[in-house]
Design a protein around this motif. Structure first.
Motif, PDB file in Angstrom:
ATOM      1  N   UNK A  83       0.835  -1.207   0.000  1.00  0.00           N
ATOM      2  CA  UNK A  83       0.000   0.000   0.000  1.00  0.00           C
ATOM      3  C   UNK A  83       0.866   1.253   0.000  1.00  0.00           C
ATOM      4  N   UNK A  84       1.974   1.235   0.737  1.00  0.00           N
ATOM      5  CA  UNK A  84       2.879   2.388   0.744  1.00  0.00           C
ATOM      6  C   UNK A  84       3.457   2.636  -0.640  1.00  0.00           C
ATOM      7  N   UNK A  85       3.850   1.569  -1.313  1.00  0.00           N
ATOM      8  CA  UNK A  85       4.398   1.714  -2.655  1.00  0.00           C
ATOM      9  C   UNK A  85       3.336   2.160  -3.649  1.00  0.00           C
ATOM     10  N   UNK A  86       2.145   1.649  -3.511  1.00  0.00           N
ATOM     11  CA  UNK A  86       1.079   2.044  -4.434  1.00  0.00           C
ATOM     12  C   UNK A  86       0.734   3.520  -4.291  1.00  0.00           C
ATOM     13  N   UNK A  87       0.827   4.045  -3.059  1.00  0.00           N
ATOM     14  CA  UNK A  87       0.585   5.479  -2.866  1.00  0.00           C
ATOM     15  C   UNK A  87       1.597   6.305  -3.641  1.00  0.00           C
ATOM     16  N   UNK A  88       2.852   5.891  -3.613  1.00  0.00           N
ATOM     17  CA  UNK A  88       3.877   6.611  -4.367  1.00  0.00           C
ATOM     18  C   UNK A  88       3.668   6.443  -5.869  1.00  0.00           C
ATOM     19  N   UNK A  89       3.325   5.262  -6.302  1.00  0.00           N
ATOM     20  CA  UNK A  89       3.119   5.031  -7.738  1.00  0.00           C
ATOM     21  C   UNK A  89       1.942   5.827  -8.282  1.00  0.00           C
ATOM     22  N   UNK A 129      14.897   8.521  -4.825  1.00  0.00           N
ATOM     23  CA  UNK A 129      13.931   8.172  -3.789  1.00  0.00           C
ATOM     24  C   UNK A 129      14.536   8.443  -2.413  1.00  0.00           C
ATOM     25  N   UNK A 130      13.681   8.825  -1.468  1.00  0.00           N
ATOM     26  CA  UNK A 130      14.107   9.075  -0.088  1.00  0.00           C
ATOM     27  C   UNK A 130      13.195   8.304   0.854  1.00  0.00           C
ATOM     28  N   UNK A 131      13.774   7.604   1.817  1.00  0.00           N
ATOM     29  CA  UNK A 131      12.955   6.887   2.805  1.00  0.00           C
ATOM     30  C   UNK A 131      12.200   7.874   3.697  1.00  0.00           C
ATOM     31  N   UNK A 132      11.230   7.383   4.448  1.00  0.00           N
ATOM     32  CA  UNK A 132      10.473   8.265   5.348  1.00  0.00           C
ATOM     33  C   UNK A 132      11.379   8.940   6.378  1.00  0.00           C
ATOM     34  N   UNK A 133      11.076  10.196   6.648  1.00  0.00           N
ATOM     35  CA  UNK A 133      11.743  10.994   7.687  1.00  0.00           C
ATOM     36  C   UNK A 133      13.242  11.147   7.412  1.00  0.00           C
ATOM     37  N   UNK A 154       8.085  14.793  -7.014  1.00  0.00           N
ATOM     38  CA  UNK A 154       7.247  13.999  -7.904  1.00  0.00           C
ATOM     39  C   UNK A 154       6.184  13.206  -7.157  1.00  0.00           C
ATOM     40  N   UNK A 155       6.473  12.775  -5.963  1.00  0.00           N
ATOM     41  CA  UNK A 155       5.519  11.980  -5.185  1.00  0.00           C
ATOM     42  C   UNK A 155       5.856  12.044  -3.711  1.00  0.00           C
ATOM     43  N   UNK A 156       4.816  12.009  -2.874  1.00  0.00           N
ATOM     44  CA  UNK A 156       5.011  12.124  -1.436  1.00  0.00           C
ATOM     45  C   UNK A 156       4.925  13.568  -0.967  1.00  0.00           C
ATOM     46  N   UNK A 195      11.885  14.469   4.340  1.00  0.00           N
ATOM     47  CA  UNK A 195      10.797  13.636   3.831  1.00  0.00           C
ATOM     48  C   UNK A 195       9.798  13.344   4.940  1.00  0.00           C
ATOM     49  N   UNK A 196       8.519  13.338   4.589  1.00  0.00           N
ATOM     50  CA  UNK A 196       7.510  13.089   5.617  1.00  0.00           C
ATOM     51  C   UNK A 196       7.592  11.650   6.099  1.00  0.00           C
ATOM     52  N   UNK A 197       7.008  11.407   7.276  1.00  0.00           N
ATOM     53  CA  UNK A 197       7.247  10.153   7.980  1.00  0.00           C
ATOM     54  C   UNK A 197       6.292   9.040   7.594  1.00  0.00           C
ATOM     55  N   UNK A 198       5.396   9.249   6.651  1.00  0.00           N
ATOM     56  CA  UNK A 198       4.374   8.252   6.369  1.00  0.00           C
ATOM     57  C   UNK A 198       4.562   7.531   5.040  1.00  0.00           C
ATOM     58  N   UNK A 199       5.674   7.740   4.375  1.00  0.00           N
ATOM     59  CA  UNK A 199       5.856   7.037   3.114  1.00  0.00           C
ATOM     60  C   UNK A 199       7.112   7.486   2.388  1.00  0.00           C
TER      61      UNK A 199
END
Length: 650
Positions: A83-89, A129-133, A154-156, A195-199
């Protein structure tokens, strides 16, 4: 010298350099690739279409290769990560030159830029890409034209943070950040980006060489960016000033009022508060839903919130200064334990786990980090042993029951040495009524004046609200180990586990007996205290009592002094002069002469006669009725008396 990956290869796998040395050849620059660095992850995750450059081995290298098919198979077994990946996609899918060009043309600083400028910048964008937080850029970094870069989101989401860590703004998809330093408008970064902490966060990174070529093609764009920079800096300063005021006057005092953060230093609370934001909720809004995933804790700044079970029954209230979800913030249980709904307009702050971890890793949290780790270990130990409910006598409990484990997870451990004082919580407190169970040691419940009320032994259940309402406290007589939990947490746990109905009645009976006993002991002590408390009319009462005692003594003394004057009996053989009982006609001549001789020989002093005048002549308290005619009264046993003769006293 082999090429590990080509720039235009199809995106089928990613590589991680495990050993050796390699170079990353991008269109704008060539840079060494450190060991442990990933290459190609955006394309494997579906965010980019092709690799951004060429990975060239400089020596014998060992790389770890992950194919897209293997990644998709692993993600299918973990719905949360999928679900986390799908949010970014959904925001950034198969990004390429044309998509980055369109987003950059719509952004605020570049929406009026020339096509020559955009065409020079976009083809050289590198998707990362950057991991959360994750901290993407930090305040104070050197910015040199041609070396610094900027990003297109681009996303997040990305949080822009000021110099003290306050959140200046939240950057959404399509916006840019870091462009002022990249174009040489400021020598150092004036804000950080995190980067925000939720994705995950996907960005298009535009390097310094691309910026130099773009400025050479369109030099007039620099002045446009300078105007935008001045406005942005003024807005950032105003925002940071407001944030500083909010942190100092609202956030830090609000956190310090809570039981969870009580005793923490102001510097530590400031490190937490810098990244927080306040949310205002109206009456009837839902703040949390039982069972929903979360990694944050709620702090109530103002208003009233009701706690609901899974069936919708209200079991308690939270007011200003209360916290909810501390186990989620500690990483122990990442779900809401109950449903929260506002009863009035509320101000709420959400403290995420990332903010707590970041503050603990800083300089202000070095002392508290060990304590937090110990707190987490204690909670896990309580869950494993079934404490504190397992310590109650007369109830057969199974430590493996879900209800017992939940209460153990939510219980606070209290450790006291001999002589230390435990201040009980009031029922009207921010978190509602509290229950405590003594596990080891002995303690005394003390009244307000220090008088012992009741001895607490292992297994004793204590309703803290009763002790607090009476102004009492609990003092340890030896090393004491006790556990405290909220009554609302107990009700929610019992309502969520059907197995708890087996022993719930026994617990309620034990609780009622403990409350009645404690209430009776407190009532007795309060009665004794009220007797000794001075009354506002004490002075008047004491004055009246003294006056009454004095008057009574004086009356007694006077009565004794005057009793021989008014109540001294007159002897029968010495009647006063002139006293003659009535006799029938023809009788009593001899008696009269005999009485006359006796009076003459034994006459009383004149002073005695003067002192006993009138009715005091008679030795009786009630005189007989005197008839108007002479003769004896047949109905009376006493003789009728004649009128005494007239006498002259000199």
């Amino acid at each position: 010298g082999n090429d590990a990956l080509e720039e235009h290869d199809a995106a089928e796998f990613m590589q991680i350099l495990l050993d050796g040395s390699a170079l990353l050849e991008e269109p704008a620059a060539v840079s060494p690739m450190p060991i442990g660095t990933c290459f190609g992850e955006p394309v494997v995750l579906g965010v980019a279409k092709r690799y951004p450059g060429k990975l060239v081995a400089q020596s014998v290298c060992v790389v770890f290769t992950l194919y897209r098919s293997d990644l998709e198979e692993a993600l299918s077994k973990h719905p949360k990560d999928m679900a986390t990946l799908q949010t970014l996609r959904s925001e950034a899918f198969q990004m390429d030159y044309q998509k980055v060009h369109r987003l950059l043309a719509k952004s605020d600083p570049f929406n009026k830029a020339s096509s020559e400028f955009l065409n020079a910048v976009c083809p050289r964008a590198h998707i990362v890409l950057f991991p959360p937080d994750t901290l993407i850029m930090s305040t104070g970094e050197d910015c040199e034209l041609g070396a610094a870069c900027f990003y297109v989101l681009l996303g997040g989401k990305v949080h822009a943070e000021g110099s003290i860590g306050t959140t200046l703004a939240t950057i959404s998809r399509g916006a840019t950040f870091g462009e002022m330093g990249a174009f040489g408008l400021t020598p150092k970064r004036t804000a950080s980006a995190r980067a925000y902490a939720k994705g995950l966060v996907a960005c298009a990174r535009i390097g310094g060489p691309s910026i130099l070529q773009a400025l050479e093609a369109s030099p007039q764009e620099r002045s446009t960016l300078m105007d935008h920079y001045r406005k942005q800096e003024a807005a950032n300063r105003a925002t940071e000033t407001r944030r500083r005021g909010w942190v100092q006057t609202v956030a830090i005092p609000g956190l310090a009022r809570t039981k969870f953060f009580a005793g923490c230093s102001e510097a530590f609370l400031q490190d937490i508060a810098l990244t927080l934001s306040e949310a205002q909720r109206g009456a009837g809004e839902t703040l949390a839903v039982i069972g929903k995933e979360t990694t944050a804790m709620l702090v109530i700044l103002s208003g009233t919130v009701e706690i609901l079970t899974n069936a919708g029954a209200r079991v308690g209230l939270l007011t200003a200064g209360a916290t909810f979800g501390d186990v989620a913030c500690l990483g122990l249980f990442p779900r809401w334990m109950a449903t929260l709904r506002t009863l009035s307009a509320c101000r709420v702050v959400e403290v995420p786990e990332s903010a707590l971890r970041r503050a603990l890793s800083g300089a202000s949290g070095e002392v508290l980090a060990e304590g937090m780790e110990r707190l987490v270990d204690e909670r896990r130990d309580q869950v494993a042993r079934g404490l504190p409910l397992i310590a109650l006598p007369g109830i057969n409990l199974d430590p493996s029951e879900a209800c017992i484990r939940v209460i153990g997870l939510l219980s606070e451990l209290i450790l006291l040495s001999s002589g230390e004082v435990w201040e009980p919580e009031k029922d009207e407190g921010p978190c509602g009524p509290m229950l405590s169970i003594v596990y080891k040691g002995r303690a005394q419940v003390e009244a307000r004046d220090g008088q012992n009320v009741m001895t607490l032994t292992p297994g004793t259940l204590v309703a803290e609200g009763l002790v607090a309402a009476a102004g009492g406290r609990i003092r340890a007589e030896s090393s004491l180990e006790a556990y405290r939990f909220r009554r609302s947490d107990f009700e929610v746990a019992v309502a969520s586990d059907a197995a708890a109905q087996r022993w719930l009645y026994q617990f309620k009976l034990l609780e009622r007996q403990a409350i009645e006993r404690l209430r009776a002991r407190l009532s007795n002590v309060q009665g004794l205290m009220q007797i000794s408390v001075p009354h506002e009319k004490d002075r008047e009462i004491q004055t009246w009592t003294a006056k009454r005692s004095s008057s009574t003594s004086r009356a007694t003394r006077l009565r004794e002094e005057r009793s021989h004057l008014y109540f001294e009996p007159v002897a029968a053989e010495r009647p006063p002069e002139g006293f003659m009982p009535l006799q029938a006609p023809g009788h009593g001549s001899q008696s009269s002469s005999r009485m006359e001789r006796r009076r003459s020989s034994r006459s009383r002093p004149q002073s005695h006669v003067e002192a006993n005048k009138g009715l005091v002549y008679y030795p009786v308290t009630k005189l007989p009725k005197i008839q108007s005619k002479g003769g004896m009264n047949r109905s009376c046993s006493l003789p009728q008396l004649p009128e005494p003769p007239t006498r002259l006293v000199l």
